[in-house]
Design an enzyme around this catalytic site. Structure first.
Site, PDB file in Angstrom:
ATOM      1  N   ARG A 320      25.371  19.960   2.531  1.00  0.00           N
ATOM      2  CA  ARG A 320      26.435  18.960   2.701  1.00  0.00           C
ATOM      3  C   ARG A 320      26.939  18.972   4.141  1.00  0.00           C
ATOM      4  NH1 ARG A 320      30.851  19.062  -2.096  1.00  0.00           N
ATOM      5  NH2 ARG A 320      32.151  18.323  -0.394  1.00  0.00           N
ATOM      6  N   ARG A 332      40.483  20.685   6.881  1.00  0.00           N
ATOM      7  CA  ARG A 332      40.700  20.497   5.443  1.00  0.00           C
ATOM      8  C   ARG A 332      41.649  21.574   4.903  1.00  0.00           C
ATOM      9  NH1 ARG A 332      34.683  19.788   3.513  1.00  0.00           N
ATOM     10  NH2 ARG A 332      35.432  20.405   1.464  1.00  0.00           N
TER      11      ARG A 332
END
Ligand code: IMP
Length: 376
Positions: A320, A332
């Site tokens: 990913r 994040r």
């Protein structure tokens, strides 16, 4: 009135007798007669099929001015009942242009149906539209639209009889019955917190299976609406494509609709909602309206260092791209802390916050979660 009855899988108990309904309808008809007694035109009575069939007949027997009868069949879109998506399986049986219309509706709940219908009639050129509903659930009604005539107000409960149905059964009962659920049978409402990499997805699956929960992920719900091409889905799609956030009330509407329409489970597991204090307050309000409350937060905690380690490992395995860059991961983590910390305080104050140590094997973490949830 008879005692308990069973329709499909549910029991219902007596609630409002036929005689009491007839008295309420007598009073309602007196008011409509008084308002229309001297009118020169011939208004339309609009029966909203199927639910209002008995009510319309009862009103027509009492109303003593000239009028024409028109019908329409409406049904709320399954699964998104409170989002305003109203289907029209049978359209208006006669034109309403230039006419005064009195809508006869069985019951107004959120008001989505009646408001959509009134707008539709006005768009088709109706000169005036009045709403006459046999029953109203004032605790649930969310609209500003004035309801001209209301026969009787009832609490927020599911009822059948006098035209109202549970999956098409019960319409022919003269008395009204209410769903009979054991008082202590409350649903469980769990909220899953955890930074990226904490193993939320895996643990959510385990909780759902063990405790017979329905998993609500707002992202998945939105994707479902978009895939189904519903009105809500189309709205969400254009907002998402424009890079905007879907407004709170849309997400809240979807969640409330899931609570109302999903059956056969013992509770719900919320994942990705609430994200803000405003959403947490809205969730409390939705639950309170339905006599329910948040059962517990399940907050899976791992140290920030471990978040980076786990996500980088996942990136190597799954490839990913969004997981590969450490600065993106840090971003994040910051977003997670900024968003979640105020919520942790909110739920600590409410006494429903519970933390689980997320360091260990999947099974170890799972057993800690089960140890907590078993208590509820
Ligand atoms: P609303 O659009 O949420 O106001 O819902 C109105 C429609 O939902 C009504 O016309 C009924 O068909 C249905 N409905 C709402 N509450 C009940 C209930 O308690 N029993 C049966 N049907 C209901």
């Amino acid at each position: 009135m008879d005692n308990k009855i069973k329709l499909h899988d549910k029991f219902f108990k007596p609630f409002i007798s036929y005689a009491e309904m007839e008295e309420a309808i007598d009073r309602l008809a007196d008011r409509v007669n008084a308002d229309f007694r001297d009118s020169d035109d011939v208004p339309i009575f609009l029966c909203v099929l199927n639910g209002a069939i008995m009510f319309t007949a009862a009103m027509m027997k009492r109303l003593n001015f000239k009028a024409e009868l028109v019908s329409i069949k409406l049904s709320s879109y399954q699964g998104t009942a409170s989002t305003g998506t109203v289907l029209i399986p049978i359209g208006l049986t006669a034109p309403v242009e230039g006419r005064r219309v009195i809508i006869f509706e069985d019951i107004v709940d959120t008001g989505n149906t009646i408001v959509a219908l009134k707008e539709m009639l006005l768009s088709k050129g109706a000169r005036e539209v009045r709403i006459c509903t046999m029953l109203l659930k004032p605790d649930v009604y969310k609209k500003d639209e004035r309801l001209d005539y209301v026969g009787k107000e009832i609490p927020n409960a599911f009822i059948v009889g006098y035209g109202l149905d549970y999956d098409e059964l019960g319409r022919n009962l003269p008395d009204i019955y209410v769903l009979d659920e054991p008082k202590d049978k409350h649903m469980k409402y769990y909220i899953l917190f955890g930074p990226p990499g904490a193993g939320k997805g895996t643990q959510a699956t385990a909780m759902v299976e063990k405790y017979n929960l329905h998993h609500i992920s707002t992202g998945a719900l939105l994707r479902k609406e978009i895939a189904a091409g519903t009105e809500l889905g189309l709205k969400a799609k254009s907002l998402i494509e424009a890079g905007s956030l879907v407004p709170d009330e849309v997400v809240e509407g979807m969640i409330e609709s899931e609570f109302k329409t999903v059956t056969g489970v013992d509770g719900f597991l919320l994942d990705g909602f609430p994200r803000t204090i405003a959403q947490a307050e809205a969730l409390d309000a939705i639950l309170e309206r339905n006599g329910e409350k948040v059962t517990s937060i399940v907050s899976i905690m791992i140290p920030d260092g471990m978040i980076i380690e786990r996500i980088s490992k996942r990136a190597a395995i799954e490839g990913r791209a969004d997981d590969a860059d450490v600065s993106v991961i840090k971003n994040r983590i910051d977003t997670y802390h900024n968003q979640t910390e105020p919520l942790i305080d909110y739920y600590k104050k409410a006494g429903t916050y519970n933390e689980i140590d997320g360091v260990g094997t999947i099974e170890e973490v799972r057993d800690r979660i089960f140890g907590l949830v078993d208590k509820f």
